[in-house]
Design a protein around this motif. Structure first.
Motif, mmCIF file in Angstrom:
data_model
loop_
_atom_site.group_PDB
_atom_site.id
_atom_site.type_symbol
_atom_site.label_atom_id
_atom_site.label_comp_id
_atom_site.label_asym_id
_atom_site.label_seq_id
_atom_site.Cartn_x
_atom_site.Cartn_y
_atom_site.Cartn_z
ATOM 1 N N THR A 84 -3.385 -1.534 7.029
ATOM 2 C CA THR A 84 -2.677 -0.293 6.688
ATOM 3 C C THR A 84 -1.212 -0.551 6.363
ATOM 4 O O THR A 84 -0.536 0.326 5.797
ATOM 5 C CB THR A 84 -2.760 0.712 7.850
ATOM 6 O OG1 THR A 84 -2.088 0.155 8.997
ATOM 7 C CG2 THR A 84 -4.210 1.013 8.204
ATOM 8 N N LEU A 85 -0.699 -1.723 6.747
ATOM 9 C CA LEU A 85 0.714 -2.040 6.519
ATOM 10 C C LEU A 85 0.871 -2.782 5.201
ATOM 11 O O LEU A 85 0.068 -3.665 4.886
ATOM 12 C CB LEU A 85 1.234 -2.901 7.679
ATOM 13 C CG LEU A 85 1.121 -2.269 9.073
ATOM 14 C CD1 LEU A 85 1.505 -3.283 10.142
ATOM 15 C CD2 LEU A 85 1.989 -1.022 9.180
ATOM 16 N N PRO A 86 1.904 -2.454 4.447
ATOM 17 C CA PRO A 86 2.113 -3.132 3.161
ATOM 18 C C PRO A 86 2.294 -4.636 3.338
ATOM 19 O O PRO A 86 2.985 -5.076 4.252
ATOM 20 C CB PRO A 86 3.400 -2.483 2.635
ATOM 21 C CG PRO A 86 3.528 -1.193 3.364
ATOM 22 C CD PRO A 86 2.916 -1.410 4.711
ATOM 23 N N LYS A 87 1.669 -5.398 2.460
ATOM 24 C CA LYS A 87 1.793 -6.848 2.538
ATOM 25 C C LYS A 87 3.159 -7.314 2.054
ATOM 26 O O LYS A 87 3.752 -8.230 2.622
ATOM 27 C CB LYS A 87 0.687 -7.506 1.722
ATOM 28 C CG LYS A 87 -0.708 -7.285 2.280
ATOM 29 C CD LYS A 87 -1.745 -7.995 1.425
ATOM 30 C CE LYS A 87 -3.139 -7.773 1.974
ATOM 31 N NZ LYS A 87 -4.174 -8.456 1.137
ATOM 32 N N ASP A 88 3.656 -6.703 1.002
ATOM 33 C CA ASP A 88 4.920 -7.134 0.393
ATOM 34 C C ASP A 88 5.898 -5.963 0.399
ATOM 35 O O ASP A 88 5.780 -5.019 -0.388
ATOM 36 C CB ASP A 88 4.672 -7.615 -1.042
ATOM 37 C CG ASP A 88 5.908 -8.244 -1.669
ATOM 38 O OD1 ASP A 88 6.956 -8.282 -0.983
ATOM 39 O OD2 ASP A 88 5.806 -8.693 -2.829
ATOM 40 N N LEU A 89 6.865 -6.000 1.306
ATOM 41 C CA LEU A 89 7.825 -4.901 1.441
ATOM 42 C C LEU A 89 8.953 -4.987 0.414
ATOM 43 O O LEU A 89 9.805 -4.093 0.360
ATOM 44 C CB LEU A 89 8.415 -4.908 2.862
ATOM 45 C CG LEU A 89 7.440 -4.488 3.962
ATOM 46 C CD1 LEU A 89 8.073 -4.671 5.328
ATOM 47 C CD2 LEU A 89 7.006 -3.037 3.784
ATOM 48 N N THR A 90 8.950 -6.050 -0.369
ATOM 49 C CA THR A 90 9.964 -6.130 -1.434
ATOM 50 C C THR A 90 9.604 -5.225 -2.600
ATOM 51 O O THR A 90 10.457 -4.885 -3.411
ATOM 52 C CB THR A 90 10.103 -7.579 -1.928
ATOM 53 O OG1 THR A 90 8.857 -8.008 -2.482
ATOM 54 C CG2 THR A 90 10.524 -8.499 -0.792
ATOM 55 N N LYS A 97 0.540 7.300 8.434
ATOM 56 C CA LYS A 97 -0.530 8.128 8.972
ATOM 57 C C LYS A 97 -1.805 7.308 9.234
ATOM 58 O O LYS A 97 -2.455 7.467 10.261
ATOM 59 C CB LYS A 97 -0.824 9.282 8.008
ATOM 60 C CG LYS A 97 0.268 10.334 7.974
ATOM 61 C CD LYS A 97 -0.067 11.436 6.981
ATOM 62 C CE LYS A 97 1.013 12.511 6.944
ATOM 63 N NZ LYS A 97 0.708 13.583 5.966
ATOM 64 N N ARG A 98 -2.138 6.463 8.264
ATOM 65 C CA ARG A 98 -3.319 5.600 8.445
ATOM 66 C C ARG A 98 -3.113 4.668 9.622
ATOM 67 O O ARG A 98 -4.033 4.422 10.428
ATOM 68 C CB ARG A 98 -3.581 4.806 7.177
ATOM 69 C CG ARG A 98 -4.225 5.613 6.048
ATOM 70 C CD ARG A 98 -4.415 4.741 4.824
ATOM 71 N NE ARG A 98 -5.165 3.535 5.149
ATOM 72 C CZ ARG A 98 -5.103 2.385 4.452
ATOM 73 N NH1 ARG A 98 -4.302 2.318 3.396
ATOM 74 N NH2 ARG A 98 -5.833 1.353 4.806
ATOM 75 N N PHE A 99 -1.907 4.140 9.741
ATOM 76 C CA PHE A 99 -1.611 3.240 10.869
ATOM 77 C C PHE A 99 -1.764 3.986 12.189
ATOM 78 O O PHE A 99 -2.354 3.463 13.150
ATOM 79 C CB PHE A 99 -0.195 2.682 10.735
ATOM 80 C CG PHE A 99 0.184 1.793 11.891
ATOM 81 C CD1 PHE A 99 -0.130 0.439 11.895
ATOM 82 C CD2 PHE A 99 0.848 2.313 13.004
ATOM 83 C CE1 PHE A 99 0.199 -0.364 12.975
ATOM 84 C CE2 PHE A 99 1.187 1.502 14.080
ATOM 85 C CZ PHE A 99 0.867 0.159 14.066
#
Length: 566
Positions: free
Chosen positions: A424-430, A443-445
């Motif tokens: 649910t967490l983004p792999k690439d926050l850049t 919400k999914r998290f």
């Protein structure tokens, strides 16, 4: 003795005399005198043989110092101890007198009488001593009716008395060889010793074999008593071979090998039964939190106890290779050097256990819990091997190989238990994403994390070191990525507070999440903390320190409230 020698010489003179009338009268007179002397000397010989025993044996069995005390009909006391024999002046004098009498009787034509007295006296003494030690004939029908308590008692009695029996036989051989050393025929000494000790030794050595062969089915937990029996027979075997080295006493050596073989077969049968016990375990109950199964504990404790007898087992299993079905896979021993029979057999039994545990893991409906169950049980096995004598049997390579399997199972648990949350967490926050996408991620998290937390909060990793490592691994993948996402988008989300959306989007601060993750893998709490404290929100104890149990329960209740509100 001088008179006997003179009379014997005179008889020989008159036998060759030419004056037959005179020679006959004197010959008869000499014979009568010699008969009287022979009777007196025989009586003296018998008495000295009896008295000689007191230097070595006594008439009372003492369990504390392994000594025997025995009183004969004349109330003469004989003493034996586990220490080497010491020779006193009295003993030396008695032995010297016995030697003179034997030499006199053997050289004066009384050899048969001398041997008869010696054999009867010494055999009676040996038989009485062994009878006091519990060496009695056992019939097959008698043994089959014995309960385990009686068998155990007889084995203990044999174990305690074996070293004393060896000393008795060794003393008898030394005595026999000393007294009859002047005999030119070695067969005289061998025959004499054989008639004195052979039958008693056979009765003594038959006992272990009969207790091993003719008893009814023995449960595997009795194996340790038979291993001690096997070790004791091995311990006395060199002495038995030395003492009973002649051809006449070869049946004694054969009996020792026979009893050793029967005890060995009994041990093998119990090992086979133990393997069957593992395979037949049909317990279906789920272990709370995926903890260690009772079968794992029982098997490993059994193997630990067996490892104390590894040397004996190596000999027993030398001709008992692992040839059971299914056979050991070749890959199981890849890179290992389990060359000893006992190492191979222990490895096989552990493999049978792991196969059984693998099938039991399928009972768990949740795959993550199934893998956690395997983690706990294999880690228990590895820890037992590392911390006990099993280490000297299975060695480092075996441990390293199975430790890597523990790590693999732990990785599988993490993937199955936390993969959905991590995804649910983004792999690439850049990469910039929209506010709606950010809210969706949170919400999914929230949903997935709460679900996994409620499900896993009572799960356990029982090894403290491994538990810490697994918690740290989960935190690196969940907490660290969540914290980065939270730090990046908290400003954007804070701006939406005015519209009342922040509380519905972000339910966990990084600190909250860290606390929730710290609850994992500790298992359920056994302590009953007053629930009203939690209901009132009191998460500290009276001394002001935070109570981890209350903190944990408070977080659990909070999630339950949230779920009910949804």
């Amino acid at each position: 003795m001088r008179a006997i020698k003179d009379l014997h010489t005179t008889l020989q003179f008159f036998t060759n005399s030419s004056n037959s009338h005179l020679s006959h009268k004197k010959y008869v007179s000499c014979q009568n005198l010699l008969r009287v002397a022979k009777k007196r000397l025989s009586t003296e010989f018998f008495s000295l043989l009896k008295v000689s025993n007191k230097h070595h044996f006594a008439d009372h069995v003492d369990d504390n110092n392994n000594s025997i005390e025995e009183a004969n009909n004349n109330q003469v006391v004989f003493t034996v101890s586990n220490d080497d024999y010491s020779t006193t002046t009295e003993e030396a004098s008695t032995m010297a007198d016995l030697k003179l009498i034997v030499d006199c009787m053997m050289s004066s034509g009384f050899g048969k009488k001398c041997l008869k007295i010696y054999k009867l006296t010494r055999r009676s003494f040996v038989d009485d001593i062994l009878l006091k030690l519990g060496a009695r004939k056992l019939k097959k029908s008698q043994v089959q009716k014995l309960d385990w308590e009686t068998i155990d008692s007889k084995i203990n009695q044999w174990l305690k008395s074996s070293s004393i029996c060896v000393k008795v036989f060794s003393h008898e051989k030394t005595l026999c060889e000393h007294l009859f050393s002047a005999c030119t025929l070695s067969s005289v000494t061998e025959s004499c010793f054989s008639e004195v000790c052979k039958e008693a030794a056979l009765i003594w050595l038959r006992i272990p074999g009969k207790l091993a062969k003719h008893v009814t089915k023995i449960s595997p937990d009795k194996i340790f008593k038979y291993l001690k029996l096997y070790e004791e027979i091995l311990e006395v075997s060199s002495d038995v071979d030395r003492i009973f080295s002649s051809e006449m006493t070869s049946p004694v050596r054969s009996q020792l090998r026979s009893s050793l073989g029967r005890v060995s077969e009994a041990v093998k049968a119990m090992l086979t039964d133990f393997e069957a016990y593992i395979n037949k375990d049909a317990s279906k109950g789920l272990v709370p939190g995926g903890g260690t199964h009772h079968l794992t504990k029982n098997v490993m404790n059994y193997l630990v106890n067996l490892s104390h007898h590894a040397i004996a087992l190596d000999k027993i299993l030398a001709d008992f290779p692992v040839s059971l079905q299914p056979p050991l896979p070749e890959s199981y021993f890849e890179g290992e050097t389990l060359s000893s029979p006992v190492a191979l057999h222990f490895a096989w039994l552990i493999l049978v256990l792991l196969g059984k545990l693998d099938s039991k893991s399928e009972i768990f409906k949740d795959m993550a819990l199934s893998y956690l169950f395997l983690v706990n049980n294999l880690q228990y096995v590895v820890r037992k091997v590392k911390s006990t004598k099993l280490y000297s049997v299975l060695r480092e390579k075996w441990i390293n190989k199975h430790t890597s399997k523990v790590i693999q199972y732990a990785a599988n648990y993490e993937r199955m238990g936390w993969g959905r949350v991590i995804s649910t967490l983004p792999k690439d926050l850049t990469v910039e994403i929209s506010l709606d996408k950010v809210k969706e991620c949170f919400k999914r998290f929230n949903v997935d994390f709460e679900e996994e937390y409620r499900k896993q909060v009572d799960w356990v990793v029982q090894d403290p070191k491994l538990r810490g490592e697994m918690k740290a691994s989960i935190a690196r993948k969940v907490d660290a990525r969540y914290r980065k996402m939270y730090d990046k988008y908290k400003v954007v989300l804070a701006k939406s507070r005015e519209r009342g959306k922040i509380d519905s989007v972000v339910k966990f601060s990084p600190e909250d999440l860290q606390n929730y993750l710290s609850d994992l893998l500790d298992g359920s709490e056994d302590d009953d903390v007053v629930s009203t404290n939690v209901e009132r929100g009191e998460t500290t104890s009276q001394d002001g320190k935070e109570n981890p149990v209350l903190q944990r329960r408070s977080r659990r209740l909070l999630l339950m409230v949230r779920q009910s509100n949804h």
